[in-house]
Design a protein around this motif. Structure first.
Motif, PDB file in Angstrom:
ATOM      1  N   ARG A   5      71.570 -10.924  11.636  1.00  0.00           N
ATOM      2  CA  ARG A   5      71.889 -11.680  10.430  1.00  0.00           C
ATOM      3  C   ARG A   5      70.703 -11.590   9.478  1.00  0.00           C
ATOM      4  O   ARG A   5      69.561 -11.515   9.910  1.00  0.00           O
ATOM      5  CB  ARG A   5      72.166 -13.130  10.779  1.00  0.00           C
ATOM      6  CG  ARG A   5      73.271 -13.278  11.799  1.00  0.00           C
ATOM      7  CD  ARG A   5      74.242 -14.326  11.373  1.00  0.00           C
ATOM      8  NE  ARG A   5      75.270 -14.505  12.375  1.00  0.00           N
ATOM      9  CZ  ARG A   5      76.510 -14.112  12.199  1.00  0.00           C
ATOM     10  NH1 ARG A   5      76.844 -13.513  11.089  1.00  0.00           N
ATOM     11  NH2 ARG A   5      77.410 -14.300  13.119  1.00  0.00           N
ATOM     12  N   LEU A   6      70.955 -11.601   8.204  1.00  0.00           N
ATOM     13  CA  LEU A   6      69.890 -11.528   7.211  1.00  0.00           C
ATOM     14  C   LEU A   6      68.869 -12.638   7.440  1.00  0.00           C
ATOM     15  O   LEU A   6      67.668 -12.434   7.310  1.00  0.00           O
ATOM     16  CB  LEU A   6      70.484 -11.606   5.802  1.00  0.00           C
ATOM     17  CG  LEU A   6      69.514 -11.577   4.632  1.00  0.00           C
ATOM     18  CD1 LEU A   6      68.648 -10.309   4.660  1.00  0.00           C
ATOM     19  CD2 LEU A   6      70.259 -11.673   3.324  1.00  0.00           C
ATOM     20  N   ILE A  17      72.511  -3.785   4.329  1.00  0.00           N
ATOM     21  CA  ILE A  17      73.638  -4.703   4.445  1.00  0.00           C
ATOM     22  C   ILE A  17      74.808  -3.989   5.099  1.00  0.00           C
ATOM     23  O   ILE A  17      75.237  -2.928   4.645  1.00  0.00           O
ATOM     24  CB  ILE A  17      74.044  -5.265   3.074  1.00  0.00           C
ATOM     25  CG1 ILE A  17      72.894  -6.103   2.516  1.00  0.00           C
ATOM     26  CG2 ILE A  17      75.314  -6.099   3.181  1.00  0.00           C
ATOM     27  CD1 ILE A  17      73.142  -6.660   1.135  1.00  0.00           C
ATOM     28  N   ALA A  18      75.307  -4.579   6.175  1.00  0.00           N
ATOM     29  CA  ALA A  18      76.436  -4.006   6.902  1.00  0.00           C
ATOM     30  C   ALA A  18      77.747  -4.624   6.430  1.00  0.00           C
ATOM     31  O   ALA A  18      78.723  -3.912   6.216  1.00  0.00           O
ATOM     32  CB  ALA A  18      76.264  -4.225   8.404  1.00  0.00           C
ATOM     33  N   GLN A  19      77.765  -5.965   6.267  1.00  0.00           N
ATOM     34  CA  GLN A  19      78.987  -6.608   5.802  1.00  0.00           C
ATOM     35  C   GLN A  19      78.712  -7.996   5.267  1.00  0.00           C
ATOM     36  O   GLN A  19      77.759  -8.653   5.658  1.00  0.00           O
ATOM     37  CB  GLN A  19      80.040  -6.688   6.906  1.00  0.00           C
ATOM     38  CG  GLN A  19      79.696  -7.640   8.033  1.00  0.00           C
ATOM     39  CD  GLN A  19      80.805  -7.695   9.066  1.00  0.00           C
ATOM     40  OE1 GLN A  19      81.441  -6.699   9.340  1.00  0.00           O
ATOM     41  NE2 GLN A  19      81.019  -8.850   9.631  1.00  0.00           N
ATOM     42  N   LEU A  20      79.555  -8.404   4.326  1.00  0.00           N
ATOM     43  CA  LEU A  20      79.567  -9.758   3.776  1.00  0.00           C
ATOM     44  C   LEU A  20      80.988 -10.270   3.931  1.00  0.00           C
ATOM     45  O   LEU A  20      81.934  -9.557   3.587  1.00  0.00           O
ATOM     46  CB  LEU A  20      79.228  -9.756   2.289  1.00  0.00           C
ATOM     47  CG  LEU A  20      77.789  -9.557   1.878  1.00  0.00           C
ATOM     48  CD1 LEU A  20      77.448  -8.100   1.753  1.00  0.00           C
ATOM     49  CD2 LEU A  20      77.545 -10.242   0.569  1.00  0.00           C
ATOM     50  N   GLY A  34      74.517  -7.526  -6.751  1.00  0.00           N
ATOM     51  CA  GLY A  34      74.118  -6.263  -6.128  1.00  0.00           C
ATOM     52  C   GLY A  34      74.022  -6.260  -4.621  1.00  0.00           C
ATOM     53  O   GLY A  34      73.651  -5.252  -4.032  1.00  0.00           O
ATOM     54  N   LEU A  35      74.329  -7.364  -3.955  1.00  0.00           N
ATOM     55  CA  LEU A  35      74.332  -7.372  -2.487  1.00  0.00           C
ATOM     56  C   LEU A  35      75.656  -6.790  -2.007  1.00  0.00           C
ATOM     57  O   LEU A  35      76.659  -7.490  -1.897  1.00  0.00           O
ATOM     58  CB  LEU A  35      74.176  -8.800  -1.954  1.00  0.00           C
ATOM     59  CG  LEU A  35      72.774  -9.190  -1.526  1.00  0.00           C
ATOM     60  CD1 LEU A  35      71.887  -9.301  -2.733  1.00  0.00           C
ATOM     61  CD2 LEU A  35      72.782 -10.461  -0.751  1.00  0.00           C
ATOM     62  N   LEU A  36      75.643  -5.501  -1.757  1.00  0.00           N
ATOM     63  CA  LEU A  36      76.843  -4.788  -1.329  1.00  0.00           C
ATOM     64  C   LEU A  36      76.550  -4.044  -0.045  1.00  0.00           C
ATOM     65  O   LEU A  36      75.394  -3.676   0.215  1.00  0.00           O
ATOM     66  CB  LEU A  36      77.263  -3.788  -2.412  1.00  0.00           C
ATOM     67  CG  LEU A  36      77.576  -4.369  -3.786  1.00  0.00           C
ATOM     68  CD1 LEU A  36      77.679  -3.268  -4.819  1.00  0.00           C
ATOM     69  CD2 LEU A  36      78.847  -5.179  -3.725  1.00  0.00           C
ATOM     70  N   ILE A  72      75.458 -12.977   6.335  1.00  0.00           N
ATOM     71  CA  ILE A  72      75.336 -11.578   5.931  1.00  0.00           C
ATOM     72  C   ILE A  72      74.732 -10.776   7.092  1.00  0.00           C
ATOM     73  O   ILE A  72      73.643 -11.084   7.565  1.00  0.00           O
ATOM     74  CB  ILE A  72      74.434 -11.462   4.683  1.00  0.00           C
ATOM     75  CG1 ILE A  72      75.051 -12.255   3.523  1.00  0.00           C
ATOM     76  CG2 ILE A  72      74.242  -9.998   4.310  1.00  0.00           C
ATOM     77  CD1 ILE A  72      74.143 -12.394   2.315  1.00  0.00           C
ATOM     78  N   ASP A  73      75.473  -9.776   7.563  1.00  0.00           N
ATOM     79  CA  ASP A  73      74.998  -8.918   8.649  1.00  0.00           C
ATOM     80  C   ASP A  73      74.247  -7.731   8.068  1.00  0.00           C
ATOM     81  O   ASP A  73      74.716  -7.116   7.087  1.00  0.00           O
ATOM     82  CB  ASP A  73      76.178  -8.399   9.489  1.00  0.00           C
ATOM     83  CG  ASP A  73      76.838  -9.491  10.300  1.00  0.00           C
ATOM     84  OD1 ASP A  73      76.164 -10.492  10.621  1.00  0.00           O
ATOM     85  OD2 ASP A  73      78.035  -9.354  10.607  1.00  0.00           O
ATOM     86  N   VAL A  74      73.094  -7.426   8.659  1.00  0.00           N
ATOM     87  CA  VAL A  74      72.304  -6.272   8.228  1.00  0.00           C
ATOM     88  C   VAL A  74      71.919  -5.436   9.440  1.00  0.00           C
ATOM     89  O   VAL A  74      71.822  -5.934  10.555  1.00  0.00           O
ATOM     90  CB  VAL A  74      71.014  -6.693   7.466  1.00  0.00           C
ATOM     91  CG1 VAL A  74      71.347  -7.434   6.207  1.00  0.00           C
ATOM     92  CG2 VAL A  74      70.093  -7.520   8.332  1.00  0.00           C
TER      93      VAL A  74
END
Length: 78
Positions: A5-6, A17-20, A34-36, A72-74
């Motif tokens: 997780r972030l 960033i893997a997914q939101l 811009g967090l994509l 947010i997964d990173v």
């Protein structure tokens, strides 16, 4: 790469960033900033009481609530 997780990154570390999750209004605003998925972020620092956290995205500094950062997964960059 290890997925975390972030909010679990340490200051000075980076991740992609893997997914939101969808459907959360505050995260929709972060997407607009811009967090994509696929974007590299650097964890800059955490406030003394743990909230908020500061990240660097595309050269801009953003502050996020810890409740947002934990969704947010990173993929951690070694």
């Amino acid at each position: 790469m290890k997925r975390v997780r972030l909010s679990d990154l340490e200051p000075g570390t980076s991740g992609v960033i893997a997914q939101l999750p969808d459907g959360i209004p505050s995260l929709t605003r972060l997407r607009e900033l811009g967090l994509l998925p696929g974007t590299t972020v650097q964890f800059v620092r955490r406030a003394p009481m743990g909230d908020p956290v500061e990240i660097c995205v595309r050269g801009a500094l953003l502050s996020l609530r810890d409740t947002e950062a934990c969704q947010i997964d990173v993929d951690r960059i070694p």
